[in-house]
Design a protein around this motif. Structure first.
Motif, PDB file in Angstrom:
ATOM      1  N   PHE A  28      44.333  68.842  70.677  1.00 11.96           N
ATOM      2  CA  PHE A  28      43.016  69.406  70.969  1.00 11.96           C
ATOM      3  C   PHE A  28      41.987  68.305  71.164  1.00 11.96           C
ATOM      4  CE2 PHE A  28      38.917  70.806  69.047  1.00 11.96           C
ATOM      5  CZ  PHE A  28      38.505  71.616  70.091  1.00 11.96           C
ATOM      6  N   ILE A  29      41.985  67.320  70.257  1.00 14.34           N
ATOM      7  CA  ILE A  29      41.045  66.210  70.366  1.00 14.34           C
ATOM      8  C   ILE A  29      41.257  65.471  71.681  1.00 14.34           C
ATOM      9  CG2 ILE A  29      40.406  63.971  69.384  1.00 14.34           C
ATOM     10  CD1 ILE A  29      41.159  65.167  66.643  1.00 14.34           C
ATOM     11  N   ASP A  30      42.526  65.245  72.042  1.00 13.07           N
ATOM     12  CA  ASP A  30      42.819  64.540  73.287  1.00 13.07           C
ATOM     13  C   ASP A  30      42.302  65.321  74.495  1.00 13.07           C
ATOM     14  OD1 ASP A  30      44.016  62.501  71.906  1.00 13.07           O
ATOM     15  OD2 ASP A  30      46.069  63.199  72.237  1.00 13.07           O
ATOM     16  N   ARG A  31      42.406  66.623  74.439  1.00 11.57           N
ATOM     17  CA  ARG A  31      41.950  67.449  75.567  1.00 11.57           C
ATOM     18  C   ARG A  31      40.428  67.429  75.661  1.00 11.57           C
ATOM     19  NH1 ARG A  31      45.167  73.077  75.757  1.00 11.57           N
ATOM     20  NH2 ARG A  31      44.063  73.172  77.750  1.00 11.57           N
ATOM     21  N   VAL A  32      39.753  67.484  74.524  1.00  9.23           N
ATOM     22  CA  VAL A  32      38.294  67.423  74.552  1.00  9.23           C
ATOM     23  C   VAL A  32      37.836  66.059  75.032  1.00  9.23           C
ATOM     24  CG1 VAL A  32      36.192  67.551  73.161  1.00  9.23           C
ATOM     25  CG2 VAL A  32      38.046  69.174  72.762  1.00  9.23           C
ATOM     26  N   ARG A  33      38.496  65.010  74.552  1.00 11.73           N
ATOM     27  CA  ARG A  33      38.116  63.662  74.962  1.00 11.73           C
ATOM     28  C   ARG A  33      38.358  63.439  76.446  1.00 11.73           C
ATOM     29  NH1 ARG A  33      40.294  58.808  71.851  1.00 11.73           N
ATOM     30  NH2 ARG A  33      38.512  57.834  72.874  1.00 11.73           N
ATOM     31  N   ALA A  34      39.363  64.113  77.019  1.00 11.29           N
ATOM     32  CA  ALA A  34      39.652  63.951  78.442  1.00 11.29           C
ATOM     33  C   ALA A  34      38.493  64.414  79.302  1.00 11.29           C
ATOM     34  CB  ALA A  34      40.920  64.723  78.808  1.00 11.29           C
ATOM     35  N   GLU A  35      37.661  65.304  78.761  1.00  9.14           N
ATOM     36  CA  GLU A  35      36.507  65.791  79.496  1.00  9.14           C
ATOM     37  C   GLU A  35      35.238  65.034  79.128  1.00  9.14           C
ATOM     38  OE1 GLU A  35      36.126  70.008  79.397  1.00  9.14           O
ATOM     39  OE2 GLU A  35      38.264  70.352  79.636  1.00  9.14           O
ATOM     40  N   THR A  36      35.378  64.001  78.294  1.00  6.37           N
ATOM     41  CA  THR A  36      34.244  63.178  77.894  1.00  6.37           C
ATOM     42  C   THR A  36      34.067  62.029  78.891  1.00  6.37           C
ATOM     43  OG1 THR A  36      34.635  63.684  75.569  1.00  6.37           O
ATOM     44  CG2 THR A  36      33.313  61.735  76.038  1.00  6.37           C
ATOM     45  N   ASP A  37      32.852  61.653  79.133  1.00  4.89           N
ATOM     46  CA  ASP A  37      32.539  60.556  80.042  1.00  4.89           C
ATOM     47  C   ASP A  37      33.330  59.305  79.645  1.00  4.89           C
ATOM     48  OD1 ASP A  37      31.429  58.402  81.416  1.00  4.89           O
ATOM     49  OD2 ASP A  37      29.401  59.209  81.314  1.00  4.89           O
ATOM     50  N   GLU A  38      34.246  58.868  80.506  1.00 11.77           N
ATOM     51  CA  GLU A  38      35.112  57.742  80.167  1.00 11.77           C
ATOM     52  C   GLU A  38      34.326  56.453  79.951  1.00 11.77           C
ATOM     53  OE1 GLU A  38      38.207  57.312  82.999  1.00 11.77           O
ATOM     54  OE2 GLU A  38      39.140  59.233  82.530  1.00 11.77           O
ATOM     55  N   GLN A  39      33.211  56.307  80.637  1.00 14.01           N
ATOM     56  CA  GLN A  39      32.408  55.102  80.465  1.00 14.01           C
ATOM     57  C   GLN A  39      31.682  55.105  79.128  1.00 14.01           C
ATOM     58  OE1 GLN A  39      32.525  52.520  82.616  1.00 14.01           O
ATOM     59  NE2 GLN A  39      34.098  53.746  83.629  1.00 14.01           N
ATOM     60  N   ALA A  40      31.318  56.280  78.638  1.00 11.65           N
ATOM     61  CA  ALA A  40      30.549  56.367  77.397  1.00 11.65           C
ATOM     62  C   ALA A  40      31.443  56.390  76.176  1.00 11.65           C
ATOM     63  CB  ALA A  40      29.664  57.612  77.419  1.00 11.65           C
ATOM     64  N   ALA A  41      32.656  56.937  76.313  1.00 13.34           N
ATOM     65  CA  ALA A  41      33.501  57.218  75.162  1.00 13.34           C
ATOM     66  C   ALA A  41      33.820  56.026  74.265  1.00 13.34           C
ATOM     67  CB  ALA A  41      34.796  57.887  75.617  1.00 13.34           C
ATOM     68  N   PRO A  42      34.157  54.834  74.822  1.00 16.04           N
ATOM     69  CA  PRO A  42      34.571  53.752  73.921  1.00 16.04           C
ATOM     70  C   PRO A  42      33.499  53.337  72.918  1.00 16.04           C
ATOM     71  CG  PRO A  42      35.223  53.279  76.163  1.00 16.04           C
ATOM     72  CD  PRO A  42      34.293  54.447  76.227  1.00 16.04           C
ATOM     73  N   GLY A  43      32.253  53.231  73.334  1.00 12.68           N
ATOM     74  CA  GLY A  43      31.194  52.806  72.435  1.00 12.68           C
ATOM     75  C   GLY A  43      31.259  51.314  72.145  1.00 12.68           C
ATOM     76  N   GLN A  44      30.263  50.845  71.428  1.00 14.81           N
ATOM     77  CA  GLN A  44      30.165  49.441  71.016  1.00 14.81           C
ATOM     78  C   GLN A  44      30.855  49.281  69.673  1.00 14.81           C
ATOM     79  OE1 GLN A  44      26.134  48.251  70.276  1.00 14.81           O
ATOM     80  NE2 GLN A  44      26.722  46.290  69.352  1.00 14.81           N
ATOM     81  N   ARG A  45      31.916  48.505  69.633  1.00 16.01           N
ATOM     82  CA  ARG A  45      32.678  48.327  68.393  1.00 16.01           C
ATOM     83  C   ARG A  45      32.007  47.292  67.501  1.00 16.01           C
ATOM     84  NH1 ARG A  45      38.677  48.683  66.858  1.00 16.01           N
ATOM     85  NH2 ARG A  45      38.854  47.321  65.045  1.00 16.01           N
ATOM     86  N   ILE A  46      31.803  47.642  66.232  1.00 23.99           N
ATOM     87  CA  ILE A  46      31.228  46.736  65.244  1.00 23.99           C
ATOM     88  C   ILE A  46      32.155  46.685  64.035  1.00 23.99           C
ATOM     89  CG2 ILE A  46      29.302  46.317  63.662  1.00 23.99           C
ATOM     90  CD1 ILE A  46      27.468  47.685  65.659  1.00 23.99           C
ATOM     91  N   GLN A  47      32.586  45.502  63.674  1.00 28.09           N
ATOM     92  CA  GLN A  47      33.456  45.309  62.510  1.00 28.09           C
ATOM     93  C   GLN A  47      32.581  45.113  61.274  1.00 28.09           C
ATOM     94  OE1 GLN A  47      36.847  45.156  63.349  1.00 28.09           O
ATOM     95  NE2 GLN A  47      37.408  45.336  61.195  1.00 28.09           N
ATOM     96  N   TYR A  48      32.909  45.801  60.177  1.00 28.22           N
ATOM     97  CA  TYR A  48      32.107  45.621  58.967  1.00 28.22           C
ATOM     98  C   TYR A  48      32.943  45.170  57.767  1.00 28.22           C
ATOM     99  CZ  TYR A  48      33.879  50.238  57.525  1.00 28.22           C
ATOM    100  OH  TYR A  48      34.680  51.295  57.183  1.00 28.22           O
ATOM    101  N   GLY A  49      34.241  44.979  57.972  1.00 27.89           N
ATOM    102  CA  GLY A  49      35.116  44.521  56.885  1.00 27.89           C
ATOM    103  C   GLY A  49      36.281  43.744  57.449  1.00 27.89           C
ATOM    104  N   GLN A  50      37.169  43.268  56.582  1.00 29.64           N
ATOM    105  CA  GLN A  50      38.276  42.423  57.006  1.00 29.64           C
ATOM    106  C   GLN A  50      39.432  43.207  57.610  1.00 29.64           C
ATOM    107  OE1 GLN A  50      39.368  40.026  53.609  1.00 29.64           O
ATOM    108  NE2 GLN A  50      37.607  38.664  53.860  1.00 29.64           N
ATOM    109  N   ASP A  51      39.540  44.488  57.300  1.00 29.91           N
ATOM    110  CA  ASP A  51      40.616  45.313  57.840  1.00 29.91           C
ATOM    111  C   ASP A  51      40.212  45.769  59.241  1.00 29.91           C
ATOM    112  OD1 ASP A  51      42.475  47.281  58.524  1.00 29.91           O
ATOM    113  OD2 ASP A  51      42.713  47.959  56.455  1.00 29.91           O
ATOM    114  N   SER A  52      40.718  45.073  60.254  1.00 29.63           N
ATOM    115  CA  SER A  52      40.286  45.341  61.626  1.00 29.63           C
ATOM    116  C   SER A  52      40.712  46.714  62.119  1.00 29.63           C
ATOM    117  CB  SER A  52      40.834  44.260  62.571  1.00 29.63           C
ATOM    118  OG  SER A  52      42.257  44.260  62.554  1.00 29.63           O
ATOM    119  N   GLY A  53      41.750  47.288  61.510  1.00 35.83           N
ATOM    120  CA  GLY A  53      42.226  48.587  61.942  1.00 35.83           C
ATOM    121  C   GLY A  53      41.509  49.756  61.311  1.00 35.83           C
ATOM    122  N   GLU A  54      40.784  49.510  60.227  1.00 34.91           N
ATOM    123  CA  GLU A  54      40.148  50.604  59.498  1.00 34.91           C
ATOM    124  C   GLU A  54      38.658  50.393  59.269  1.00 34.91           C
ATOM    125  OE1 GLU A  54      41.853  53.205  58.856  1.00 34.91           O
ATOM    126  OE2 GLU A  54      43.901  52.506  59.122  1.00 34.91           O
TER     127      GLU A  54
END
Length: 281
Positions: A28-54
């Motif tokens: 469901f999330i994937d289907r909703v995201r497919a209709e989201t503006d692809e240019q806007a969706a990624p956003g600006q990534r900001i790291q706030y801790g050492q665990d880059s994946g979380e």
């Protein structure tokens, strides 16, 4: 308060968002995201801790430049590692298009954190990083919106940092009660280090009923689907009764026909109920 029953006006009518099984959430999330503006969706990534994946967040900026203020989104998923901030990406994009600067936060869950206190600590670190990375929002409105246990964590963040409003959608408002009831198939007790009797200090660190006295002047908005069979509406009712009895500014909207996951679709009427105050400024 009971909201008007939503009609079949969502752009995703082919998906039964009102009574969705957990196994359907990812598709469901994937289907909703497919209709989201692809240019806007990624956003600006900001790291706030050492665990880059979380320990990171994504900021979505208003396309028109000028901002109405900051909205912080906290996803749910009962601390399951496979359910990520992607759950809230469509909401983040929709709110940014409506003029808000949106911070969508990822946090440590099962497999990367020791218990729920790590999740709560991550949110505090994340919002402090947002303030540092995005100067100029100090005097702007600041809102929190959390879904499911994201609502639980959002309430804890409001008890630690100043916000104008916290919107808790289908939230776990009584964490010990949810654990005793076995909500989430035991996920709550698992990530709290045991049941409330054995790990009471861990529950108290994030439980909204316990933290109510620390919420200050933040407005509390509770929104819950009447047909939510994952986190039952009694959870929101408990916090509403406690908050109003203590003189807190608190409202409760119960949405007829809505299940737990209906609020994840920004094209749906339940999402419109949840974000009503964000559209009224």
């Amino acid at each position: 308060m009971t909201a008007q029953k939503p009609g079949p006006t969502t752009a995703h009518e082919e998906v039964d968002t009102w009574a969705m099984a957990p196994s359907q959430v990812r598709s469901f999330i994937d289907r909703v995201r497919a209709e989201t503006d692809e240019q806007a969706a990624p956003g600006q990534r900001i790291q706030y801790g050492q665990d880059s994946g979380e320990q990171y967040l994504r900021v979505h900026h208003p396309p028109q430049g000028e901002t109405r203020g900051l909205v912080v989104l906290v996803h749910g998923g009962l601390w399951r590692a496979e359910l990520t901030l992607d759950m809230m990406t469509p909401s983040a994009v929709a709110l940014a298009e409506d003029g808000w600067t949106v911070a969508n936060i990822e946090y440590r869950r099962k497999g990367s954190g020791d218990d729920v206190r790590d999740s709560a600590e991550d949110l505090i670190r994340a919002i402090d990083e947002v303030r540092s990375a995005l100067p100029g929002l100090e005097d702007a409105p600041r809102r929190l919106l959390g879904h499911s246990v994201g609502g639980t964590l959002a309430f804890g963040l409001a008890a630690s940092r100043p916000f104008d409003e916290v919107i808790m959608v289908g939230a776990v408002c009584d964490l010990p009660g949810a654990a005793f009831a076995g909500l989430g198939g035991g996920s709550i007790a698992e990530f709290c280090g045991g049941g409330p009797d054995a790990a009471g200090d861990i529950y108290a660190a994030v439980d909204p009923l316990t933290l109510l006295d620390r919420i200050g002047s933040t407005t509390i908005r509770l929104v819950h689907g009447e047909d939510d069979d994952r986190i039952p509406p009694v959870q929101s009712r408990r916090l509403y009764r406690r908050a109003t009895a203590h003189g807190r500014e608190c409202s409760l909207d119960l949405v007829p026909g809505a299940g737990h996951f209906a609020f994840l679709d920004p094209a749906s009427e339940p999402w419109g109920v949840a974000t009503r105050s964000l559209r009224s400024d």
